[in-house]
Write a protein that holds these residues in place. Structure first.
Motif, short mmCIF file in Angstrom:
data_model
loop_
_atom_site.label_atom_id
_atom_site.label_comp_id
_atom_site.label_asym_id
_atom_site.label_seq_id
_atom_site.Cartn_x
_atom_site.Cartn_y
_atom_site.Cartn_z
N VAL A 15 140.44 -11.50 87.47
CA VAL A 15 139.73 -10.81 88.09
C VAL A 15 139.58 -11.34 89.49
O VAL A 15 139.35 -12.49 89.33
CB VAL A 15 138.30 -10.60 87.32
N HIS A 16 139.42 -10.60 90.66
CA HIS A 16 139.28 -11.45 91.81
C HIS A 16 138.62 -10.13 92.71
O HIS A 16 138.54 -8.95 92.37
CB HIS A 16 140.49 -11.85 92.59
N GLN A 17 138.11 -10.78 93.75
CA GLN A 17 137.56 -9.80 95.11
C GLN A 17 138.48 -8.77 95.63
O GLN A 17 139.89 -9.14 95.43
CB GLN A 17 136.95 -10.66 96.05
N ALA A 18 137.98 -7.79 95.95
CA ALA A 18 139.00 -6.65 96.63
C ALA A 18 139.44 -7.10 97.86
O ALA A 18 138.87 -8.09 98.46
CB ALA A 18 138.32 -5.26 96.66
N GLY A 19 140.61 -6.54 98.30
CA GLY A 19 141.20 -7.05 99.49
C GLY A 19 140.42 -6.89 100.68
O GLY A 19 140.23 -7.71 101.57
N THR A 20 139.56 -5.79 100.68
CA THR A 20 138.52 -5.47 101.59
C THR A 20 137.18 -5.72 100.54
O THR A 20 137.01 -4.68 100.13
CB THR A 20 138.61 -4.21 102.37
N PRO A 21 136.62 -6.73 100.72
CA PRO A 21 135.38 -6.91 99.82
C PRO A 21 134.42 -5.85 100.11
O PRO A 21 134.12 -5.35 101.15
CB PRO A 21 134.96 -8.43 100.35
N GLY A 22 133.65 -5.46 98.84
CA GLY A 22 132.85 -4.56 98.89
C GLY A 22 132.05 -4.78 97.57
O GLY A 22 132.27 -5.70 96.80
N LEU A 23 131.47 -3.61 97.25
CA LEU A 23 130.97 -3.60 95.78
C LEU A 23 131.90 -3.31 94.71
O LEU A 23 131.76 -2.19 93.95
CB LEU A 23 129.56 -2.90 95.57
N SER A 24 132.82 -4.15 94.50
CA SER A 24 133.94 -3.73 93.65
C SER A 24 134.89 -5.19 93.29
O SER A 24 134.41 -5.97 93.97
CB SER A 24 135.14 -2.75 94.02
N VAL A 25 135.52 -5.10 92.08
CA VAL A 25 136.28 -6.20 91.63
C VAL A 25 137.68 -5.69 91.44
O VAL A 25 138.06 -4.42 90.97
CB VAL A 25 135.71 -6.95 90.74
N VAL A 26 138.80 -6.53 91.37
CA VAL A 26 139.96 -5.98 91.05
C VAL A 26 140.59 -6.75 89.82
O VAL A 26 140.31 -7.94 89.66
CB VAL A 26 140.87 -6.25 92.06
N VAL A 27 141.00 -5.91 88.87
CA VAL A 27 141.61 -6.57 87.61
C VAL A 27 143.07 -6.45 87.58
O VAL A 27 143.43 -5.23 87.91
CB VAL A 27 141.22 -5.87 86.38
N ASP A 28 143.95 -7.57 87.89
CA ASP A 28 145.49 -7.62 87.88
C ASP A 28 146.15 -7.02 86.63
O ASP A 28 145.43 -7.12 85.45
CB ASP A 28 145.92 -8.91 88.24
N SER A 29 147.23 -6.53 86.49
CA SER A 29 147.85 -6.02 85.60
C SER A 29 148.35 -7.22 84.50
O SER A 29 148.44 -8.39 84.97
CB SER A 29 149.26 -5.27 85.99
N GLY A 30 148.72 -7.08 83.55
CA GLY A 30 149.22 -7.94 82.55
C GLY A 30 149.19 -7.45 81.21
O GLY A 30 149.56 -6.15 81.02
N TYR A 31 148.98 -8.29 80.17
CA TYR A 31 149.11 -7.88 78.75
C TYR A 31 148.06 -8.74 77.98
O TYR A 31 147.65 -9.71 78.29
CB TYR A 31 150.64 -8.39 78.22
N ILE A 32 147.62 -7.95 77.03
CA ILE A 32 146.61 -8.48 76.09
C ILE A 32 147.05 -8.31 74.67
O ILE A 32 147.93 -7.44 74.19
CB ILE A 32 145.13 -7.95 76.22
N SER A 33 146.45 -9.04 73.69
CA SER A 33 146.50 -8.94 72.40
C SER A 33 145.18 -8.47 71.83
O SER A 33 144.11 -8.96 72.11
CB SER A 33 146.91 -10.44 71.58
N SER A 34 145.51 -7.27 71.03
CA SER A 34 144.24 -6.61 70.58
C SER A 34 144.15 -6.68 69.12
O SER A 34 144.12 -5.49 68.50
CB SER A 34 144.07 -5.15 71.20
#
Length: 325
Positions: free
Chosen positions: A38-57
């Protein structure tokens, strides 16, 4: 923020109930396998970016693919900060759970990691917890300095499929899902797995149900130079239980003329007994063939072909098609 691999707090930092929930859910099989930063957007604003990946659910389930994406942060309060939680539901879909705007405590603290309040909301949705997001009063952009990774990480635990099995299929490791799936089809078509029948036999090469190996036995007569003398014999002992399913009987030089052959089956060293079958090339033909036979031959018994009457044939072959039983 970069994935750190495990939850860690520095001296003086708060260990919130969101941290506890992340660890508790990890013990139930809900955690990050890879990616999902989880990190800031390329152009910061009122948002965050979640990268792709895998989870165990959950244990004994296939891993979930996280496509990632941008999450919009709810409009900040004008005078009070709050603590939001970024999470992934059981299907890997990202979401953000907004906290309640609360006055900073201790009031002089400037590092959100050390604040007793604001704190995350009490009803974080089910799934994998990824990060805390500090939303300051009246801010217009979220930077990495306001994002804290509190995800729990682990390796995938492969387990056999549960529930009802699929008839005619064999579990197979899936490199995509990283688990065992219902897998490969059992049958006699291309790329199928072969299964023995109740008699422990393998499929025949033509794909018919499991009766065993198919093989041929040739009985040649004559030298191709001279007309074959009447009543010549050839014998072969078979090594396995089988049945004769077809016969081909032909003249090599296709000379018009009649020929007959008789089939005998007997024990080793015993008299040949009565002929089991008779094959005839008529005077106006050069070959004879018959399929659909079902003549049983026990292991180690002897098959004899007797070439009877011939008129002008100089070289003939009797070929028996056999199938192991």
């Amino acid at each position: 923020m970069a994935n750190v691999g495990s939850i860690a707090t520095a001296r003086g930092e708060q260990f919130t109930h969101a941290h506890v929930a992340s660890l508790s859910r990890c013990n139930s099989g809900f955690y990050v396998l890879s990616g999902c930063d989880v990190h800031q957007a390329g152009t910061p604003g009122l948002s965050v970016v979640v990268d792709s990946g895998y989870i165990s659910s959950g244990f004994a389930t296939a891993r979930k693919t996280v496509s990632g994406g941008t999450l919009t942060v709810a409009t900040p309060d004008g005078s009070l900060p709050r603590m939001d939680v970024v999470y992934l539901d059981a299907n890997g879909t990202p979401g953000i759970y907004a906290g309640t705007p609360t006055a900073i405590s201790p009031s002089t603290e400037t590092d959100f990691k050390k604040m007793a309040s604001p704190s995350p909301g009490a009803s974080i949705p089910n799934g994998v917890i990824l990060a805390l997001v500090y939303v300051g009063a009246g801010v217009t952009e979220i930077l990495n300095a306001s994002i804290l990774d509190i995800a729990s990480y682990g390796g995938f635990v492969a387990e056999a499929p549960t529930g009802t099995t699929t008839s005619g299929r064999v579990p197979q490791w899936s490199s995509t899902q990283k688990t065992l799936t219902t897998g490969l089809t059992v049958g006699t078509a291309a790329n199928n797995l072969v299964q023995l029948d109740g008699n422990a036999k393998l499929p025949a090469v033509d794909g018919s149900q499991l009766t065993g190996r198919v093989f041929e036995i040739d009985f040649p007569f004559g030298n191709g130079q001279d007309v074959i003398e009447n009543f010549q014999y050839h014998e072969v002992a078979v090594p396995i239980n089988c049945k004769i399913t077809r016969v081909d009987f032909w003249e090599i030089q296709r000379i018009a003329g009649a020929a007959t052959a008789e089939l005998y089956i007997h024990d080793l060293g015993a008299a040949r007994g009565v002929a089991v079958d008779l094959f005839v090339i008529a005077a106006d033909q050069s070959y004879y063939t018959e399929s659909g036979l079902n003549i049983a031959v026990a292991q180690h018994r002897v098959i004899q072909i007797t070439l009877g009457y011939t008129s002008t044939a100089k070289q003939v072959v009797v070929r028996l098609f056999c199938e192991a039983t």
